[in-house]
Design a protein around this motif. Structure first.
Motif, short mmCIF file in Angstrom:
data_model
loop_
_atom_site.label_atom_id
_atom_site.label_comp_id
_atom_site.label_asym_id
_atom_site.label_seq_id
_atom_site.Cartn_x
_atom_site.Cartn_y
_atom_site.Cartn_z
N ILE A 135 0.84 -1.20 0.00
CA ILE A 135 0.00 0.00 0.00
C ILE A 135 0.87 1.25 0.00
O ILE A 135 0.63 2.21 -0.75
CB ILE A 135 -0.93 -0.01 1.22
CG1 ILE A 135 -1.87 -1.23 1.18
CG2 ILE A 135 -1.73 1.29 1.31
CD1 ILE A 135 -2.69 -1.42 2.44
N LEU A 136 1.92 1.24 0.84
CA LEU A 136 2.81 2.40 0.91
C LEU A 136 3.57 2.61 -0.40
O LEU A 136 3.80 3.76 -0.81
CB LEU A 136 3.81 2.21 2.06
CG LEU A 136 3.22 2.18 3.47
CD1 LEU A 136 4.32 1.91 4.49
CD2 LEU A 136 2.51 3.50 3.80
N LEU A 137 3.96 1.52 -1.05
CA LEU A 137 4.71 1.64 -2.30
C LEU A 137 3.88 2.30 -3.40
O LEU A 137 4.42 3.04 -4.23
CB LEU A 137 5.20 0.27 -2.75
CG LEU A 137 6.40 -0.32 -1.98
CD1 LEU A 137 6.67 -1.75 -2.40
CD2 LEU A 137 7.63 0.56 -2.19
N VAL A 138 2.59 2.01 -3.40
CA VAL A 138 1.72 2.67 -4.38
C VAL A 138 1.77 4.19 -4.18
O VAL A 138 1.90 4.96 -5.14
CB VAL A 138 0.27 2.17 -4.24
CG1 VAL A 138 -0.68 3.01 -5.11
CG2 VAL A 138 0.17 0.70 -4.62
N ALA A 139 1.71 4.62 -2.91
CA ALA A 139 1.78 6.05 -2.61
C ALA A 139 3.15 6.61 -2.95
O ALA A 139 3.27 7.73 -3.47
CB ALA A 139 1.44 6.28 -1.14
N ASP A 140 4.21 5.85 -2.64
CA ASP A 140 5.58 6.33 -2.91
C ASP A 140 5.83 6.52 -4.40
O ASP A 140 6.49 7.48 -4.82
CB ASP A 140 6.60 5.33 -2.35
CG ASP A 140 6.59 5.27 -0.83
OD1 ASP A 140 6.27 6.29 -0.20
OD2 ASP A 140 6.91 4.20 -0.27
#
Length: 367
Positions: free
Chosen positions: A131-136
């Motif tokens: 999930i965080l990688l999508v935002a990053d």
């Protein structure tokens, strides 16, 4: 801590006593001195402290009342949660689910151990970091990216650095963490409790979780400071600090030696000491991996633990070595952090307003 309605010199007197106690515990010199107030000398400052003895006594009584009341409420809540988990949830659903899983695996302890200690924590780690990688990478959803701690950094993230971090993290999991589970399996098997058909009580799990956390804090703090020694830093820990503005997956982006000594052993030691049930081990490993991902994620998100402490470590290198911050306080390795806006932001965010907005950094001198 905020002290209300106590004169300034009394506060300084109390702080002097705390620093002297800290010096007695750690053996480190205390640089704190009671500051002089215009029109007063040091002797008068001390006399002012003693003249406020009654107010200090009242403050201590109030503090004791608040603390004891909070402790009683906390104990009551834990007992209610324990009763609910034990007799409604854990005592029925989870116990039944565990027995069904155990029978499905035909009691194969090695397979059960791999699922609990390797597969479930890995899914928790990559699920959260996915999930965080999508935002990053995309900068969306803005619900996440608006809570960025170091504004203007990783916006978007460097793809080349990112893939290097992902490959290293996967390599550490497959070729370092996984082999370390083999000796752990035999240690846990020796306890003859890890694969019991009866799950531990929720109360006991909370006790174990507390012990795991303390053990991790001690081992991580001192091994982390060790790898910051100039000789070791250059050859080992510098890799992790390539990211001055970290992201979640960077939590296990490290040299293999560091991953063994600082990342894995502090988390594994508690369960091996306690001879914990595999379900407790699985839950603890998952919590530890998600928590360290939060500490590195670069976003101070609502309702989640504050990542400001460790984010500041990546920014300054020689501050905030631990997990909880207790040993940093005792050793004085958080003094700089406590003087910053990051320290003011180091709390659980209970609103949807980013703390970078409500507690912004002061403007630079050249602005």
């Amino acid at each position: 801590m905020i002290i209300h309605n106590i004169p300034q010199q009394l506060c300084y007197c109390v702080l002097q006593s705390v620093c002297e106690a800290k010096q007695a515990i750690t053996g480190l010199p205390s640089s704190f001195q009671i500051p002089k107030v215009p029109g007063q000398d040091t002797a008068h400052a001390y006399s002012c402290c003693f003249s406020q003895e009654k107010k200090l006594s009242d403050a201590l009584r109030i503090s004791a009342y608040v603390f004891s009341t909070g402790l009683l409420i906390f104990t009551a809540l834990v007992n209610i949660a324990s009763w609910f988990m034990q007799y409604i949830t854990l005592g029925s659903f989870w116990q039944t689910a565990w027995l069904e899983f155990y029978d499905h695996m035909e009691g194969d302890e090695w397979t059960i151990f791999l699922v609990g200690a390797a597969l479930v924590p890995a899914l928790a780690f990559w699920g959260f970091n996915g999930i965080l990688l999508v935002a990053d990478i995309t900068g969306k959803p803005t619900f996440i990216t608006r809570y960025r701690i170091q504004l203007g950094k990783n916006d978007p993230v460097d793809r080349k650095k990112l893939w290097k971090a992902i490959y290293t993290a996967l390599g550490n999991q497959l070729f370092v963490s996984f082999p370390m589970l083999v000796p752990m399996f035999y240690i846990m098997k020796w306890w003859e409790n890890t694969f019991s058909k009866e799950l531990p009580t929720f109360q006991w799990f909370l006790v174990e979780l507390s012990i795991f956390t303390v053990v991790e804090e001690i081992l991580f703090y001192y091994t982390h400071r060790l790898v910051h020694h100039p000789v070791l830093y250059k050859h080992i820990h510098k890799k992790h600090h390539e990211w001055t503005a970290p992201i979640g997956v960077v939590s296990i982006y490290a040299h293999p030696i560091e991953h063994i000594v600082s990342n894995t052993l502090p988390v594994m030691t508690g369960p091996m000491i306690m001879g914990s049930h595999i379900v407790s081990v699985s839950a603890w490993f998952s919590i530890a991996l998600v928590t360290t991902s939060i500490s590195h994620c670069g976003y101070h998100l609502p309702l989640l633990p504050s990542p400001e402490f460790h984010d500041f470590h990546h920014l300054k290198f020689n501050q905030c070595y631990g997990v909880l911050g207790v040993l940093d306080f005792l050793h004085g390795t958080d003094k700089m952090f406590r003087q910053t806006k990051a320290f003011e932001r180091h709390k659980v965010l209970l609103s949807f307003t980013p703390l970078s907005v409500s507690i912004p950094e002061p403007p630079k001198k050249d602005e």
